[in-house]
Write a protein that holds these residues in place. Structure first.
Motif, mmCIF file in Angstrom:
data_model
loop_
_atom_site.group_PDB
_atom_site.id
_atom_site.type_symbol
_atom_site.label_atom_id
_atom_site.label_comp_id
_atom_site.label_asym_id
_atom_site.label_seq_id
_atom_site.Cartn_x
_atom_site.Cartn_y
_atom_site.Cartn_z
ATOM 1 N N ASP A 568 0.848 -1.189 0.000
ATOM 2 C CA ASP A 568 0.000 0.000 0.000
ATOM 3 C C ASP A 568 0.882 1.237 0.000
ATOM 4 N N PRO A 569 1.160 1.827 -1.166
ATOM 5 C CA PRO A 569 2.063 2.991 -1.204
ATOM 6 C C PRO A 569 1.501 4.200 -0.478
ATOM 7 N N GLN A 570 0.183 4.270 -0.382
ATOM 8 C CA GLN A 570 -0.430 5.406 0.283
ATOM 9 C C GLN A 570 -0.353 5.267 1.792
ATOM 10 N N GLY A 571 -0.129 4.034 2.265
ATOM 11 C CA GLY A 571 -0.127 3.796 3.704
ATOM 12 C C GLY A 571 0.931 4.582 4.446
ATOM 13 N N LEU A 572 2.118 4.758 3.843
ATOM 14 C CA LEU A 572 3.199 5.498 4.492
ATOM 15 C C LEU A 572 2.806 6.953 4.712
ATOM 16 N N SER A 573 2.249 7.569 3.672
ATOM 17 C CA SER A 573 1.802 8.952 3.802
ATOM 18 C C SER A 573 0.689 9.078 4.821
ATOM 19 N N ASP A 574 -0.269 8.122 4.794
ATOM 20 C CA ASP A 574 -1.381 8.164 5.757
ATOM 21 C C ASP A 574 -0.883 8.023 7.189
ATOM 22 N N ALA A 575 0.125 7.147 7.388
ATOM 23 C CA ALA A 575 0.653 6.930 8.733
ATOM 24 C C ALA A 575 1.326 8.202 9.257
ATOM 25 N N ARG A 576 2.097 8.868 8.422
ATOM 26 C CA ARG A 576 2.749 10.108 8.848
ATOM 27 C C ARG A 576 1.709 11.164 9.204
ATOM 28 N N ALA A 577 0.674 11.277 8.367
ATOM 29 C CA ALA A 577 -0.376 12.265 8.646
ATOM 30 C C ALA A 577 -1.111 11.935 9.934
ATOM 31 N N ALA A 578 -1.354 10.638 10.185
ATOM 32 C CA ALA A 578 -2.054 10.230 11.405
ATOM 33 C C ALA A 578 -1.237 10.570 12.642
ATOM 34 N N VAL A 579 0.088 10.367 12.573
ATOM 35 C CA VAL A 579 0.950 10.690 13.714
ATOM 36 C C VAL A 579 0.932 12.188 14.001
ATOM 37 N N GLY A 580 1.087 12.994 12.934
ATOM 38 C CA GLY A 580 1.078 14.438 13.140
ATOM 39 C C GLY A 580 -0.242 14.939 13.688
ATOM 40 N N GLN A 581 -1.352 14.430 13.171
ATOM 41 C CA GLN A 581 -2.663 14.865 13.634
ATOM 42 C C GLN A 581 -2.898 14.451 15.081
ATOM 43 N N ALA A 582 -2.462 13.239 15.451
ATOM 44 C CA ALA A 582 -2.652 12.760 16.823
ATOM 45 C C ALA A 582 -1.916 13.650 17.811
#
Length: 694
Positions: A568-582
């Motif tokens: 899932d190439p989008q998963g890396l970007s989503d994970a970074r965004a989730a960490v920053g938002q949290a």
């Protein structure tokens, strides 16, 4: 014809007499002089006395209404000026008693050589009898059309009724009373010596609620019709109250004037009774009685089919339920919901099943499967196979071994049936799932952010066939459930719709799982309502929903988990965004940039240098100094190695970044893999002794 005419002496009737007998007269209209000559019969048709006729056309039409006179004048003028050779028209002539006599004029226009009209001759005829007969026939045809429409619409509505509930819905739902041509309805079924009114529809009929269930006796008109087998047509509610005193107090509160009580009989079996109520009717013609009896016959036939279907369905559902586990064991660390829905196909018992099996070391086995066929034999095979598979799983065998032995067991039953299934061993403490499938649909996983994945499970042949063809290999696929994620298993009845591609059904299932509630029980209900009922309930469905308990941490020390698929190439970007938002949500925005950068480095290392996905955990450590801890767990046993990249190198700087940005970092063994972690906070100390070297 004169007295000297031979036809008169012989008693023969001539043309003039025939015309007179049929109230047909003649006229001759001279347009040049404006006078008209009308014989006696013609004057009689116009209602003009022969002795008082002055030869003027206007005298003939004095009795006509002004509008009719104008219309007749327009017809004549249009024919004369338009060059026509004839005209024909009907018009009513009011009589002394006010009743209209219909008159028909058929005229011929005579013209000279220049085409100028100079004379009109024709016949005038009394057509009152014909018009009255035509009106009667038209009214009769209209009544018959209404009756035919009632029968056709009621038959059409009931033809789609499968269950008794469907029949009552067709009779009492929108348009039901209009289809029957009635203003109210009561429907009762005979059950164990009682008459149970299962439907009441119409204005104020709820006053009869107290009479819904009664012993079957002659105290009420509907029960009397059932017992006698004869209909009762009521034109007076007062008389009905005298015949049935118990009903009299209720009749006073009803707005109806007539009713018919009809027995419902099908194949010599008394099923119950139906009452139809009417506001404007005070009598029943022979045709109306026949219509009511016809409607009763249609309803009785529909009820007979529906009762038989309900009985067969109850039998099938009961048999199926005895084959399924009576109790689902309680599990620690998660929640499980199961559903079984029988197809709406009467006695066609299916072979779909589910099971939840307690395993050693706190694990749990889950299975969903389907035996070929829709009959009692399929259900019997399913029951035996379920018990055998449960026994093999309970012995602690690996999932591949469990299915291989189950396939052998099914082949040894000496049946021509095969079965498909998906079986998984789940460790809710670690989130590890070992899944195998035999010709069956794979699972769906709903992630904590609502996305739904379809893991690719390598599969083997269906059980039974695998043994016959010597292919008893069922490769295992490892999945990871992070806290809060949900695993969904189902049989094909939930995703297959006749005439559509199964991919469309799987897409609909994914969308329903994504939009559903997080709780297992609520999710199972949501999927049943959205999909099983949507497809038309044409096939059995077994459904199992397992959710790993969420791990929200505490308000002081919150925590999130997320699984990142390698593909899932989008998963890396989503994970970074989730960490920053949290971190921003937790009131620590000053750490979000560093945390996002380290998240990317940790995940890239796993996705590039291992063969699987990774589980990302972000948590706040409140003591002694509030700081953030990032952890990435994978299945590889190879530890990260420190390197010294050259100036042109595009990799090898991950551990250097952790040294620069993290206050501490390290590597820990985790069963079959490892976890690389780092801490970010106000205090900066050297790398932990467990950190990577080299």
């Amino acid at each position: 014809m004169t007295d000297d005419d031979p036809r008169a002496r012989s008693g023969e009737i001539g043309p003039a007499e025939w015309l007179a007998m049929n109230r047909t007269g003649s006229f001759d209209w001279d347009l040049d002089t404006g006078t008209i000559d009308v014989d006696a019969t013609g004057l009689l048709v116009f209602g003009v006395s022969p002795g008082g006729f002055d030869g003027r056309p206007v005298t003939l039409v004095e009795r006509l209404e002004p509008a009719e006179r104008m219309r007749l004048d327009r017809v004549v003028r249009a024919a004369v000026s338009g060059g026509d050779t004839s005209y024909s028209t009907h018009f009513p002539i009011p009589q002394d008693d006010g009743t209209p006599h219909w008159t028909h004029v058929l005229a011929r226009i005579l013209r000279d050589g220049d085409g100028r009209a100079h004379r009109i001759v024709g016949a005038v005829r009394d057509t009152t009898a014909e018009v009255s007969h035509a009106a009667f026939v038209q009214q009769l045809e209209k009544r018959r059309e209404v009756q035919t429409s009632i029968v056709e619409r009621t038959t059409h509505a009931l033809s789609r009724a499968v269950t008794v509930d469907d029949v009552t819905a067709a009779l009492t739902g929108p348009g039901g009373l209009a289809r029957l041509g009635a203003d109210g309805l009561a429907l009762g079924l005979v059950e164990n010596g009682s008459l149970n009114v299962i439907a009441l529809s119409g204005d104020r009929l709820e006053v009869l609620d107290g009479l819904r269930t009664r012993r079957l006796d002659r105290g009420l008109p509907l029960a009397e019709a059932v017992l006698s087998g004869r209909p009762r047509f009521v034109s007076s509610f007062a008389a009905l109250g005298r015949d049935f005193p118990e009903l009299a107090p209720y009749l006073e509160r009803l707005p109806f004037r007539a009713a018919c009580y009809l027995p419902l009989v099908a194949q010599a079996r008394s099923l119950g009774g139906m009452a139809l109520f009417y506001r404007g009717r005070t009598a029943f013609t022979a045709d109306e009685r026949n219509l009511a009896l016809g409607l009763a016959a249609i309803v009785a036939q529909s009820l007979q089919r529906a009762i038989l279907f309900d009985e067969e369905r109850e039998l099938a559902t009961g048999l199926q339920e005895t084959m399924l586990p009576r109790r689902i064991p309680e599990i620690t660390g998660g929640e499980i919901a199961v559903r079984y829905h029988a197809a709406w196909s009467g006695r066609q018992v299916g072979g779909d099943w589910y099971d939840v099996i307690a395993l050693p070391r706190g694990r749990v086995g889950i299975v969903v499967g389907d035996v070929q066929g829709h009959d009692t034999h399929a259900a019997a095979i399913m029951g035996q196979l379920r018990i055998a598979l449960r026994a093999y799983a309970g012995e602690g065998h690996a999932p591949s071994t469990v299915l291989a032995r189950a396939s052998r067991f099914l082949a040894e039953l000496d049946t021509n049936r095969f079965a498909t299934c998906t079986y998984a061993q789940v460790d809710l403490a670690s989130g590890t799932v070992r899944a195998v499938r035999a010709g069956h649909l794979g699972p769906l996983i709903r992630h904590t952010d609502g996305r739904v994945g379809q893991p690719k499970l390598r599969g083997g042949m269906p059980l039974g066939l695998a043994t016959v063809f010597g292919e008893e290999e069922f490769p295992e696929t490892r999945l990871d459930l992070v806290p809060g994620e949900t695993l969904v298993l189902c049989t094909d009845g939930l995703v297959e719709q006749p005439g559509t591609d199964i991919e469309a059904g799987l897409a609909a299932l994914s969308e329903a799982v994504s939009s559903g509630p997080p709780q297992a029980e609520a999710m199972a209900d949501h999927l049943s309502e959205r999909l099983w009922e949507r497809w038309g309930s044409g096939d059995d469905v077994a459904l199992l929903v397992l959710r790993r308990s969420p791990d929200p941490g505490t308000p002081r020390a919150p925590r999130i988990h997320q699984y990142i698929h390698q593909a899932d190439p989008q998963g890396l970007s989503d994970a970074r965004a989730a960490v920053g938002q949290a971190l921003r949500d937790w009131g620590m925005p000053e750490l979000s940039d560093d945390a996002e950068l380290l998240t990317g480095e940790l995940l890239v290392n796993v996705l590039l240098h291992t063969e699987g996905g990774a589980v990302l955990t972000l948590e706040v450590l409140p003591e002694p100094v509030r700081r953030v801890r990032l952890s990435v767990q994978d299945r590889s046993s190879a530890w990260p190695r420190r390197r010294t990249p050259g100036e042109a190198a595009t990799s090898g700087r991950g551990l250097l970044l952790m040294d620069a940005l993290a206050s501490r970092w390290g590597v820990e063994p985790r069963g079959e893999g490892k976890a690389v972690w780092c801490e970010i906070g106000p205090a900066r100390v050297g790398a932990d002794a467990g950190g990577g070297n080299g």
